[in-house]
Design an enzyme around this catalytic site. Structure first.
Site, short mmCIF file in Angstrom:
data_model
loop_
_atom_site.label_atom_id
_atom_site.label_comp_id
_atom_site.label_asym_id
_atom_site.label_seq_id
_atom_site.Cartn_x
_atom_site.Cartn_y
_atom_site.Cartn_z
N HIS A 123 0.84 -1.20 0.00
CA HIS A 123 0.00 0.00 0.00
C HIS A 123 0.88 1.25 0.00
O HIS A 123 0.66 2.18 -0.78
CB HIS A 123 -0.91 0.01 1.23
N HIS A 141 0.18 -3.64 9.12
CA HIS A 141 1.63 -3.55 8.91
C HIS A 141 2.30 -2.92 10.11
O HIS A 141 1.70 -2.12 10.83
CB HIS A 141 1.95 -2.71 7.67
#
Length: 414
Positions: free
Chosen positions: A183, A230
């Site tokens: 991302h 993450h």
């Protein structure tokens, strides 16, 4: 240095960021295979997404079939029953408390900027409403950056943050590895590629564009911490790797454009090379969405590349005429309505293409392999997943680059 890296990759840093932004866990219920998972040293043996064991050390006690654990002033409960070696499974949806609605909305929207829905709408919208040249540049860089990021995940095999203590708001990609954050890589690549390429094509204030690129990249990166998907190290590495790739490739963008549009071998290479990369994607000992997502990205890139080559051959590229960079037209109600109409018509064509080609290609490939298209496990096999997804999204790239603008001409939307 190792201590710093461990700290940046730790789950507690992510959980602390979530709490600072008003996202807190409620009681989380887990299911373990046997009560023996509670060890004498106060550890709970759990299982990572890749099947490897790790221990969560808590001040744990077994009472009435429930392991009560405390970690950094937050209580968690692990329900124990007698399933046969099932590892750790959620028995109910993850629960959480949102105490700051602004951050919740901001980061969920930011996280969506790295999803398939965004890619299939934003990138074509650039083609339809601004400049096909910019769309071509964005797709090229996006495909390279995402392929490298996805492969790095499955080569490094570093886990995502642990839950608990982290609250996870997404489930689809939880079986994927974490390092680096694709991302963050995609957001950085798209934002700064658009910034660097647009200055050649469109008149705008560069400083304003730079601020927007930094803000968008930062929001997407922070959203990966907020959603619990993450670690801080994953996001930082995503930014750095993407920035390095964009910086290293930038001097060659013009040369690549010329080869992509004018070389006789361009359409063959544009299809064969991505398909080869899909079939040689790193194998894992468990199913992950990374190979399928990578195939989708490379398929779109292949279709767009062939489509832009065809447009060049036909002499109808739909790019702005006159000296560059061109001035942006004033925003009027008529122009806005026309842009919305192009977006709706174009997106409708892409969705129709996706549904039609996906339905047909899946059944053809499954028939050739002697599998049922309704079998989820069969669809996850490489010799089925790669060809049906690649053909579907190659078709989408072709429709976007060749057909959509010609339909706009027929409908007098250009």
């Amino acid at each position: 240095m190792s201590e710093l890296l461990t700290y940046l990759h730790g789950s507690e840093l992510v959980a602390g960021f979530q709490r600072a932004c008003g996202l807190f866990p409620k009681e989380a219920t887990y299911q373990t295979s046997t009560p023996d998972h509670l060890r004498e040293n106060g550890s709970v043996l759990t299982r990572d997404s890749d099947g490897s064991d790790y221990r969560q050390r808590h001040n744990a006690q077994l009472q009435n079939g429930t392991i009560s654990a405390q970690d950094n002033n937050f209580n968690y409960k692990y329900k124990v029953n007698g399933c046969n070696g099932c590892g750790v499974k959620h028995t109910e949806p993850a629960q959480y408390v949102v105490r700051n609605q602004l951050f919740y909305f901001l980061f969920l929207v930011s996280a969506a900027l790295g999803s398939e829905v965004f890619y299939i709408s934003f990138l074509p919208c650039i083609h339809w409403n601004l400049d096909p040249f910019l769309c071509r540049r964005l797709v090229n860089v996006w495909a390279v950056v995402m392929y490298i990021g996805q492969v790095m995940k499955d080569v490094l095999k570093l886990p995502r943050p642990l839950a608990p203590p982290v609250v996870k708001l997404e489930k689809r990609v939880d079986a994927e590895y974490g390092m680096p954050s694709t991302h963050a890589m995609a957001a950085t690549a798209i934002a700064f590629t658009l910034l660097l390429s647009a200055q050649e094509r469109v008149q705008f204030q560069f400083e304003v564009g730079l601020v927007l690129a930094v803000v968008v990249s930062a929001l997407v990166g922070l959203s990966r911490l907020y959603t619990g998907m993450h670690s801080a190290l994953d996001v930082i590495c995503g930014f750095l790797i993407s920035g390095l790739l964009v910086g290293m490739s930038y001097p060659f963008w013009t040369t690549f454009d010329d080869l992509q549009l004018n070389s006789l071998f361009s359409p063959v290479i544009a299809v064969v090379l991505p398909l080869f990369l899909c079939y040689t994607y790193p194998e894992l000992d468990h199913y992950s969405t990374t190979r399928g997502d990578t195939t989708i990205i490379l398929g779109v890139s292949a279709g767009c590349s062939v489509g832009y080559w065809v447009n060049q051959r036909l002499g109808q590229t739909f790019e702005p005429k006159g000296p560059l960079p061109v001035a942006l037209p004033p925003l009027t109600s008529a122009g806005l309505l026309r842009g919305v109409a192009r977006f709706v018509v174009g997106l409708g064509m892409l969705v129709l293409t996706r549904q039609t080609i996906r339905w047909a290609s899946l059944r053809i490939v499954c028939w050739a392999r002697g599998e049922s298209p309704s079998d989820v496990n069969a669809r996850r096999k490489k010799d089925i997943e790669v060809p049906y997804k690649f053909s579907t999204y190659t078709a989408i790239g072709l429709v976007n680059s060749i057909l959509v603008n010609r339909v706009f001409l027929l409908l007098q939307l250009l």
